[in-house]
Scaffold this motif. Structure first.
Motif, short mmCIF file in Angstrom:
data_model
loop_
_atom_site.label_atom_id
_atom_site.label_comp_id
_atom_site.label_asym_id
_atom_site.label_seq_id
_atom_site.Cartn_x
_atom_site.Cartn_y
_atom_site.Cartn_z
N LEU A 112 0.80 -1.23 0.00
CA LEU A 112 0.00 0.00 0.00
C LEU A 112 0.83 1.28 0.00
O LEU A 112 0.44 2.26 -0.66
CB LEU A 112 -0.96 -0.01 1.19
N PHE A 118 -5.57 6.71 -3.66
CA PHE A 118 -6.44 5.53 -3.62
C PHE A 118 -7.84 5.93 -4.07
O PHE A 118 -8.34 7.00 -3.71
CB PHE A 118 -6.49 4.96 -2.20
N VAL A 139 -8.90 8.92 0.52
CA VAL A 139 -9.42 7.86 -0.35
C VAL A 139 -10.58 8.46 -1.12
O VAL A 139 -11.55 8.93 -0.53
CB VAL A 139 -9.88 6.63 0.46
#
Length: 362
Positions: A112, A118, A139
């Motif tokens: 990650l 993301f 995100v």
């Protein structure tokens, strides 16, 4: 700007490949953006933005294989590429406690930090991924485009869709449609569609268990037929064994499914809120509403903004909606303009472009 898409497979039969790679990639390319799909075995680019599907990493199958793919990504990043990880499921689940999956997820977590940003397919998935990242890591939510009969042309040529090898499938679909229209005059036509389930989390077709007794009761005075469109006839036979009403199984057929769905009276999408279903996008629900087909479902996070257009958490009224689906159909039709405006392929492609441009400039 250059955008490169790395899908977990190169087969448009997979919804995640179509909705989150093929369709936005093709739309951006038609808008003049340098957007391309990375083919299997093709070296990763050393510049531009690379959108990597999380499932591509996990499909390595073993921790060693995943770390090997991580090394390839790191080389691309170190050479100048901006890496974005896209998720459309809660991949951190391991409800069975499988030791091999636990090791795979450990390697996945190690990967990650490689990514600059993301993206996820639903707001329900957003906090689940944020919990695995350093505090404050953004995100971003980019929804799934809603497929239409014309969407096939965005990633597959007319000649490929009408290849002689597919003629028999087209003929069977036409026969099926004729039979379905005849049956619709005799009984309400209900539909459930989706993946039969996941190896690492409960859900899928087993969601029908909860409403089968209700359908059995309704069928005593209202003829009905339930069509299950999925990817496991064996699972269908297991789940529908207690049913006392007419039902049938049809394998998923992306070339003809939308036309068949449009001929149904009611779509049933029961979905208990779990760590798996909380992450699901609104795609299945909007797919039906976009054609004006009534929907009954449960209040998943990404479904809630559309509750005025369907019967949500209203299963005690199942008999009423089966007997007369017209009021619910009117509500479904009212959703069509907003879906066309906000969830068309071009609208979602613009969301991708705006977001990826900002990420690259950060």
């Amino acid at each position: 700007m250059q955008v490169h898409w790395l899908p977990h497979a190169w087969n448009p039969a997979y919804a995640g490949v179509r909705l989150r790679c093929l369709m936005p990639q093709g739309a951006l390319a038609r808008q003049g953006v340098r957007s391309r799909l990375l083919q299997d075995g093709q070296p990763l680019p050393r510049e531009g933005v690379v959108v990597v599907q999380a499932k591509w990493l996990l499909d390595a199958g073993t921790p060693e294989g995943l770390r090997s793919r991580t090394t390839v990504l790191q080389q691309a990043r170190d050479a100048g590429a901006v890496l974005v990880l896209d998720s459309f499921d809660n991949y951190f689940l391991n409800e069975s406690g499988d030791a091999a999956r636990a090791l795979l997820l450990q390697a996945y977590r190690e990967a990650l930090p490689l990514f600059k940003a993301f993206t996820v397919s639903s707001p329900g998935l957003q906090p689940l991924l944020q919990a695995e990242l350093p505090p404050g890591t953004p995100v971003h939510v980019v929804g799934d485009p809603v497929e239409t009969p014309d969407a096939l042309s965005t990633y597959e040529s007319w000649w490929r869709r009408h290849h002689p090898g597919r003629w028999s499938g087209h003929w069977r679909a036409a026969q099926e449609l004729r039979e379905h229209r005849h049956a619709r005059r005799q009984a309400r036509q209900l539909l459930w569609f989706g993946n039969h389930g996941s190896a690492y989390a409960a859900g899928g077709m087993s969601e029908l268990d909860r409403i089968l007794p209700m359908l059995n009761a309704v069928a005593k005075d209202q003829p009905l037929r339930l069509t299950v469109v999925s990817n496991s006839e064996q699972r269908y036979r297991e789940v529908l064994a207690p049913a006392t009403f007419e039902h049938r199984y049809r394998p998923w057929d992306r070339l003809h499914f939308l036309r068949l769905m449009g001929e149904h009276d009611l779509v049933l999408l029961p979905a208990r809120l779990t760590a798996f279903t909380v992450a699901k996008s609104n795609n299945r629900m909007l797919l039906a509403l976009a054609q004006g087909v009534p929907v009954m479902t449960d209040p998943l996070p990404d479904y809630l903004p559309w509750r005025d257009y369907c019967a949500m958490d209203d299963w005690e009224q199942l008999a009423r909606h089966v007997h007369d689906p017209r009021p619910l159909a009117a509500r479904a039709s009212a959703a069509m303009p907003a879906i066309a405006r906000d969830y068309s392929t071009s609208a979602i492609a613009r969301q991708w472009l705006d977001l990826l441009t900002r990420i690259q400039m950060q």
